[in-house]
Design a protein around this motif. Structure first.
Motif, PDB file in Angstrom:
ATOM      1  N   GLU A  41      37.846  37.824  32.328  1.00 56.27           N
ATOM      2  CA  GLU A  41      36.854  37.642  33.386  1.00 56.27           C
ATOM      3  C   GLU A  41      37.042  38.677  34.487  1.00 56.27           C
ATOM      4  O   GLU A  41      36.068  39.219  35.017  1.00 56.27           O
ATOM      5  CB  GLU A  41      36.942  36.229  33.954  1.00 56.27           C
ATOM      6  CG  GLU A  41      36.399  35.168  33.020  1.00 56.27           C
ATOM      7  CD  GLU A  41      36.583  33.758  33.550  1.00 56.27           C
ATOM      8  OE1 GLU A  41      37.338  33.552  34.525  1.00 56.27           O
ATOM      9  OE2 GLU A  41      35.968  32.837  32.970  1.00 56.27           O
ATOM     10  N   GLN A  42      38.295  38.975  34.830  1.00 51.85           N
ATOM     11  CA  GLN A  42      38.569  39.984  35.849  1.00 51.85           C
ATOM     12  C   GLN A  42      38.114  41.362  35.369  1.00 51.85           C
ATOM     13  O   GLN A  42      37.499  42.124  36.116  1.00 51.85           O
ATOM     14  CB  GLN A  42      40.060  40.012  36.170  1.00 51.85           C
ATOM     15  CG  GLN A  42      40.437  41.045  37.210  1.00 51.85           C
ATOM     16  CD  GLN A  42      41.936  41.100  37.431  1.00 51.85           C
ATOM     17  OE1 GLN A  42      42.694  40.384  36.794  1.00 51.85           O
ATOM     18  NE2 GLN A  42      42.371  41.950  38.331  1.00 51.85           N
ATOM     19  N   ALA A  45      34.346  41.615  35.590  1.00 49.87           N
ATOM     20  CA  ALA A  45      33.904  41.813  36.974  1.00 49.87           C
ATOM     21  C   ALA A  45      34.098  43.267  37.397  1.00 49.87           C
ATOM     22  O   ALA A  45      33.215  43.865  38.037  1.00 49.87           O
ATOM     23  CB  ALA A  45      34.661  40.880  37.908  1.00 49.87           C
ATOM     24  N   GLU A  46      35.241  43.863  37.031  1.00 46.90           N
ATOM     25  CA  GLU A  46      35.486  45.272  37.369  1.00 46.90           C
ATOM     26  C   GLU A  46      34.490  46.190  36.673  1.00 46.90           C
ATOM     27  O   GLU A  46      33.991  47.143  37.276  1.00 46.90           O
ATOM     28  CB  GLU A  46      36.915  45.653  36.983  1.00 46.90           C
ATOM     29  CG  GLU A  46      37.974  44.989  37.837  1.00 46.90           C
ATOM     30  CD  GLU A  46      39.382  45.227  37.311  1.00 46.90           C
ATOM     31  OE1 GLU A  46      39.540  45.930  36.287  1.00 46.90           O
ATOM     32  OE2 GLU A  46      40.320  44.698  37.935  1.00 46.90           O
ATOM     33  N   LYS A  48      31.453  45.419  35.730  1.00 48.19           N
ATOM     34  CA  LYS A  48      30.144  45.252  36.367  1.00 48.19           C
ATOM     35  C   LYS A  48      30.062  46.082  37.640  1.00 48.19           C
ATOM     36  O   LYS A  48      29.014  46.692  37.922  1.00 48.19           O
ATOM     37  CB  LYS A  48      29.889  43.778  36.679  1.00 48.19           C
ATOM     38  CG  LYS A  48      29.522  42.964  35.468  1.00 48.19           C
ATOM     39  CD  LYS A  48      29.244  41.511  35.829  1.00 48.19           C
ATOM     40  CE  LYS A  48      28.871  40.687  34.629  1.00 48.19           C
ATOM     41  NZ  LYS A  48      28.588  39.285  34.962  1.00 48.19           N
ATOM     42  N   GLN A  49      31.148  46.142  38.405  1.00 47.58           N
ATOM     43  CA  GLN A  49      31.159  46.963  39.617  1.00 47.58           C
ATOM     44  C   GLN A  49      31.014  48.447  39.271  1.00 47.58           C
ATOM     45  O   GLN A  49      30.276  49.180  39.941  1.00 47.58           O
ATOM     46  CB  GLN A  49      32.453  46.748  40.400  1.00 47.58           C
ATOM     47  CG  GLN A  49      32.549  45.407  41.061  1.00 47.58           C
ATOM     48  CD  GLN A  49      33.899  45.187  41.730  1.00 47.58           C
ATOM     49  OE1 GLN A  49      34.840  45.944  41.509  1.00 47.58           O
ATOM     50  NE2 GLN A  49      33.989  44.149  42.534  1.00 47.58           N
TER      51      GLN A  49
END
Length: 72
Positions: A41-42, A45-46, A48-49
């Motif tokens: 999940e982390q 998220a990275e 996606k950024q």
């Protein structure tokens, strides 16, 4: 061919397969325990950024102008 060389090659191949099997087993154990889910999940998220940053660069007017100039 010498039998010693054959034995070394066979041991190396079996060792490599065994190592990969243990590595995959460890990976699936982490995923099953839930530890791997947080890490994934982390990482998502990275990513996606990073994608958002790349999209902002590509849709930027000066970037598009540069691309058009380079095509000429």
């Amino acid at each position: 061919m010498d039998i010693g060389v054959v034995i070394i090659v066979v041991v190396a191949i079996i060792g490599g397969i065994g190592y990969d099997a243990l590595k995959m087993r460890y990976k699936y154990q982490q995923l099953a325990s839930g530890k791997g889910v947080d890490k994934l999940e982390q990482e998502i998220a990275e990513l996606k950024q990073r994608i958002a940053a790349l999209e902002s660069i590509v849709t930027d007017k000066p970037y598009q102008l540069k691309q058009q100039i380079n095509q000429l």
